[in-house]
Design a protein around this motif. Structure first.
Motif, PDB file in Angstrom:
ATOM      1  N   PRO A   1     -11.254   4.650  -8.360  1.00 21.41           N
ATOM      2  CA  PRO A   1     -10.597   5.192  -9.561  1.00 21.41           C
ATOM      3  C   PRO A   1      -9.362   4.364  -9.916  1.00 21.41           C
ATOM      4  O   PRO A   1      -8.719   3.787  -9.038  1.00 21.41           O
ATOM      5  CB  PRO A   1     -10.203   6.616  -9.142  1.00 21.41           C
ATOM      6  CG  PRO A   1     -11.044   6.933  -7.956  1.00 21.41           C
ATOM      7  CD  PRO A   1     -11.311   5.630  -7.261  1.00 21.41           C
ATOM      8  N   THR A   2      -9.035   4.320 -11.192  1.00 24.18           N
ATOM      9  CA  THR A   2      -7.915   3.499 -11.653  1.00 24.18           C
ATOM     10  C   THR A   2      -6.608   3.873 -10.957  1.00 24.18           C
ATOM     11  O   THR A   2      -5.824   3.002 -10.567  1.00 24.18           O
ATOM     12  CB  THR A   2      -7.746   3.650 -13.174  1.00 24.18           C
ATOM     13  OG1 THR A   2      -8.959   3.233 -13.815  1.00 24.18           O
ATOM     14  CG2 THR A   2      -6.594   2.798 -13.683  1.00 24.18           C
ATOM     15  N   GLU A   3      -6.374   5.176 -10.782  1.00 20.07           N
ATOM     16  CA  GLU A   3      -5.126   5.613 -10.151  1.00 20.07           C
ATOM     17  C   GLU A   3      -5.023   5.101  -8.719  1.00 20.07           C
ATOM     18  O   GLU A   3      -3.943   4.691  -8.265  1.00 20.07           O
ATOM     19  CB  GLU A   3      -5.034   7.145 -10.151  1.00 20.07           C
ATOM     20  CG  GLU A   3      -4.989   7.769 -11.533  1.00 20.07           C
ATOM     21  CD  GLU A   3      -6.358   7.872 -12.185  1.00 20.07           C
ATOM     22  OE1 GLU A   3      -7.370   7.523 -11.512  1.00 20.07           O
ATOM     23  OE2 GLU A   3      -6.416   8.285 -13.369  1.00 20.07           O
ATOM     24  N   LYS A   4      -6.136   5.104  -7.995  1.00 19.29           N
ATOM     25  CA  LYS A   4      -6.140   4.635  -6.609  1.00 19.29           C
ATOM     26  C   LYS A   4      -5.896   3.125  -6.552  1.00 19.29           C
ATOM     27  O   LYS A   4      -5.170   2.628  -5.686  1.00 19.29           O
ATOM     28  CB  LYS A   4      -7.475   4.986  -5.954  1.00 19.29           C
ATOM     29  CG  LYS A   4      -7.518   4.779  -4.451  1.00 19.29           C
ATOM     30  CD  LYS A   4      -8.841   5.263  -3.888  1.00 19.29           C
ATOM     31  CE  LYS A   4      -8.903   5.049  -2.377  1.00 19.29           C
ATOM     32  NZ  LYS A   4     -10.207   5.501  -1.817  1.00 19.29           N
TER      33      LYS A   4
ATOM     34  N   ALA B   1      -4.198   1.406  -8.764  1.00 15.56           N
ATOM     35  CA  ALA B   1      -2.806   1.186  -9.125  1.00 15.56           C
ATOM     36  C   ALA B   1      -1.889   1.409  -7.928  1.00 15.56           C
ATOM     37  O   ALA B   1      -0.969   0.620  -7.674  1.00 15.56           O
ATOM     38  CB  ALA B   1      -2.413   2.107 -10.274  1.00 15.56           C
ATOM     39  N   LEU B   2      -2.133   2.448  -7.162  1.00 19.47           N
ATOM     40  CA  LEU B   2      -1.319   2.725  -5.976  1.00 19.47           C
ATOM     41  C   LEU B   2      -1.456   1.610  -4.942  1.00 19.47           C
ATOM     42  O   LEU B   2      -0.470   1.210  -4.312  1.00 19.47           O
ATOM     43  CB  LEU B   2      -1.719   4.068  -5.368  1.00 19.47           C
ATOM     44  CG  LEU B   2      -1.304   5.319  -6.141  1.00 19.47           C
ATOM     45  CD1 LEU B   2      -1.893   6.563  -5.501  1.00 19.47           C
ATOM     46  CD2 LEU B   2       0.214   5.415  -6.205  1.00 19.47           C
ATOM     47  N   LEU B   3      -2.683   1.120  -4.772  1.00 17.87           N
ATOM     48  CA  LEU B   3      -2.896   0.022  -3.821  1.00 17.87           C
ATOM     49  C   LEU B   3      -2.073  -1.194  -4.220  1.00 17.87           C
ATOM     50  O   LEU B   3      -1.372  -1.783  -3.382  1.00 17.87           O
ATOM     51  CB  LEU B   3      -4.383  -0.350  -3.773  1.00 17.87           C
ATOM     52  CG  LEU B   3      -4.701  -1.636  -2.991  1.00 17.87           C
ATOM     53  CD1 LEU B   3      -4.438  -1.446  -1.508  1.00 17.87           C
ATOM     54  CD2 LEU B   3      -6.138  -2.091  -3.235  1.00 17.87           C
ATOM     55  N   TRP B   4      -2.138  -1.582  -5.494  1.00 19.12           N
ATOM     56  CA  TRP B   4      -1.451  -2.797  -5.936  1.00 19.12           C
ATOM     57  C   TRP B   4       0.062  -2.628  -5.939  1.00 19.12           C
ATOM     58  O   TRP B   4       0.788  -3.596  -5.701  1.00 19.12           O
ATOM     59  CB  TRP B   4      -1.959  -3.209  -7.314  1.00 19.12           C
ATOM     60  CG  TRP B   4      -3.298  -3.871  -7.238  1.00 19.12           C
ATOM     61  CD1 TRP B   4      -4.513  -3.318  -7.525  1.00 19.12           C
ATOM     62  CD2 TRP B   4      -3.563  -5.201  -6.800  1.00 19.12           C
ATOM     63  NE1 TRP B   4      -5.515  -4.225  -7.306  1.00 19.12           N
ATOM     64  CE2 TRP B   4      -4.966  -5.387  -6.860  1.00 19.12           C
ATOM     65  CE3 TRP B   4      -2.754  -6.249  -6.371  1.00 19.12           C
ATOM     66  CZ2 TRP B   4      -5.580  -6.583  -6.500  1.00 19.12           C
ATOM     67  CZ3 TRP B   4      -3.362  -7.445  -6.010  1.00 19.12           C
ATOM     68  CH2 TRP B   4      -4.756  -7.608  -6.085  1.00 19.12           C
ATOM     69  N   LEU B   5       0.542  -1.418  -6.197  1.00 22.06           N
ATOM     70  CA  LEU B   5       1.985  -1.187  -6.136  1.00 22.06           C
ATOM     71  C   LEU B   5       2.530  -1.418  -4.734  1.00 22.06           C
ATOM     72  O   LEU B   5       3.697  -1.766  -4.559  1.00 22.06           O
ATOM     73  CB  LEU B   5       2.307   0.244  -6.594  1.00 22.06           C
ATOM     74  CG  LEU B   5       2.268   0.484  -8.104  1.00 22.06           C
ATOM     75  CD1 LEU B   5       2.425   1.972  -8.409  1.00 22.06           C
ATOM     76  CD2 LEU B   5       3.347  -0.322  -8.817  1.00 22.06           C
ATOM     77  N   PHE B   6       1.665  -1.252  -3.747  1.00 21.59           N
ATOM     78  CA  PHE B   6       2.059  -1.543  -2.372  1.00 21.59           C
ATOM     79  C   PHE B   6       1.712  -2.972  -1.983  1.00 21.59           C
ATOM     80  O   PHE B   6       2.531  -3.695  -1.407  1.00 21.59           O
ATOM     81  CB  PHE B   6       1.369  -0.580  -1.399  1.00 21.59           C
ATOM     82  CG  PHE B   6       1.430  -1.039   0.028  1.00 21.59           C
ATOM     83  CD1 PHE B   6       2.581  -0.878   0.780  1.00 21.59           C
ATOM     84  CD2 PHE B   6       0.324  -1.662   0.621  1.00 21.59           C
ATOM     85  CE1 PHE B   6       2.643  -1.322   2.099  1.00 21.59           C
ATOM     86  CE2 PHE B   6       0.378  -2.109   1.930  1.00 21.59           C
ATOM     87  CZ  PHE B   6       1.544  -1.935   2.672  1.00 21.59           C
ATOM     88  N   LEU B   7       0.491  -3.410  -2.325  1.00 24.27           N
ATOM     89  CA  LEU B   7      -0.034  -4.674  -1.825  1.00 24.27           C
ATOM     90  C   LEU B   7       0.751  -5.872  -2.326  1.00 24.27           C
ATOM     91  O   LEU B   7       1.090  -6.768  -1.530  1.00 24.27           O
ATOM     92  CB  LEU B   7      -1.517  -4.809  -2.220  1.00 24.27           C
ATOM     93  CG  LEU B   7      -2.230  -6.077  -1.740  1.00 24.27           C
ATOM     94  CD1 LEU B   7      -2.247  -6.137  -0.222  1.00 24.27           C
ATOM     95  CD2 LEU B   7      -3.657  -6.136  -2.300  1.00 24.27           C
ATOM     96  N   TYR B   8       1.041  -5.920  -3.630  1.00 25.25           N
ATOM     97  CA  TYR B   8       1.675  -7.133  -4.144  1.00 25.25           C
ATOM     98  C   TYR B   8       3.090  -7.320  -3.603  1.00 25.25           C
ATOM     99  O   TYR B   8       3.410  -8.393  -3.078  1.00 25.25           O
ATOM    100  CB  TYR B   8       1.664  -7.177  -5.672  1.00 25.25           C
ATOM    101  CG  TYR B   8       1.892  -8.584  -6.153  1.00 25.25           C
ATOM    102  CD1 TYR B   8       0.821  -9.414  -6.424  1.00 25.25           C
ATOM    103  CD2 TYR B   8       3.179  -9.112  -6.245  1.00 25.25           C
ATOM    104  CE1 TYR B   8       1.016 -10.732  -6.801  1.00 25.25           C
ATOM    105  CE2 TYR B   8       3.379 -10.421  -6.621  1.00 25.25           C
ATOM    106  CZ  TYR B   8       2.287 -11.224  -6.897  1.00 25.25           C
ATOM    107  OH  TYR B   8       2.493 -12.530  -7.254  1.00 25.25           O
ATOM    108  N   PRO B   9       3.965  -6.314  -3.694  1.00 23.99           N
ATOM    109  CA  PRO B   9       5.307  -6.518  -3.115  1.00 23.99           C
ATOM    110  C   PRO B   9       5.254  -6.792  -1.611  1.00 23.99           C
ATOM    111  O   PRO B   9       6.027  -7.609  -1.102  1.00 23.99           O
ATOM    112  CB  PRO B   9       6.021  -5.191  -3.416  1.00 23.99           C
ATOM    113  CG  PRO B   9       5.300  -4.634  -4.599  1.00 23.99           C
ATOM    114  CD  PRO B   9       3.871  -5.029  -4.398  1.00 23.99           C
TER     115      PRO B   9
END
Length: 251
Positions: free
Chosen positions: A163-166, A168-176
């Motif tokens: 799902p899009t929300e999931k 988004a949460l992954l990338w908010l953690f993964l990229y930084p």
């Protein structure tokens, strides 16, 4: 948003970023608007850098999409290899180093193939091999982005059905998290909020656009497939020559 639209946005973002490397367009502002305040100019100067951060995530996303939908992964890999080699000298001419991003895309494609190859022989073996490939690329790869970009290609590929929300949460953690060393330096050595946000969150703009993908190809003309590849070495060569001869005549 179709894949054509996303790739066009990435191409324009990349072009802006590389043109700004040779001659930052925002520096024209004082000439065009002599009364511009220093605060506004500095704000626009930093904001303009975000435009160029959009491209890389979309290009990495396109590899995951390309591998999933290609009819012949070997031909796809060969095409990447040819254009990576064609782009290498112009890339060095412009930036003064080696390892352009198409080599990174090729490595990511081969890592995706490694997942399928390994899993066909033993359950979850492919994932183990892919993790090893990311670790080795992180420490040994001479290509742009290295293991961090390979990890991103894997993330785009393995989470496509999330799902899009999931996502988004992954990338908010993964990229930084993937840039923790750089962010740590920005925090500890002359903290500048603008640079911290640019390097920690800027590329998430590109990631966010991939979340708007509607599953459609968009414009489907055969010649356009090669536009994405040919444009890369061509524009690097033109900008590299402009930079080279500008510096030459300035001496």
């Amino acid at each position: 948003m179709s894949s054509f639209t996303l790739k066009l946005i990435a191409l324009l973002s990349m072009l802006y970023d590389h043109v700004a490397y040779v001659y930052p367009p925002v520096l024209l502002l004082p000439e065009l608007f002599p009364n511009i305040s220093a605060e506004l100019f500095e704000g626009l100067f930093h904001a303009s850098h975000y435009i160029g951060r959009i491209a890389a995530p979309i290009f990495l996303w396109s590899v995951a999409q390309g591998y999933r939908h290609t009819k012949n992964w070997r031909r796809y890999a060969l095409r990447l290899l040819v254009f990576a080699c064609l782009a290498e000298w112009p890339y060095h001419l412009l930036f003064g180093n080696h390892g352009n991003i198409i080599f990174t895309q090729l490595t990511g494609l081969l890592t995706l193939r490694l997942i399928d190859w390994g899993n066909e022989r033993r359950p979850r073996l492919g994932y183990l091999l892919a993790a090893l490939a990311v670790i080795l690329s992180w420490t040994l790869s001479p290509f742009e982005g290295g293991g961090r970009y390979i990890l991103f290609i894997l993330a785009f590929y393995l989470t496509e059905q999330w799902p899009t929300e999931k996502k988004a949460l992954l990338w908010l953690f993964l990229y930084p998290a993937s840039r923790w060393r750089l962010l740590y330096l920005h925090l500890t050595e002359g903290f500048r909020l603008s640079m911290f946000l640019l390097n920690g969150l800027g590329p998430l703009l590109g990631v966010g656009l991939t979340l708007l993908y509607n599953g459609k190809k968009g414009t489907d003309r055969r010649g356009l497939k090669y536009l994405w590849y040919a444009f890369y070495p061509a524009h690097l060569l033109i900008l590299g020559l402009i930079q080279h001869y500008t510096q030459l005549f300035a001496i």
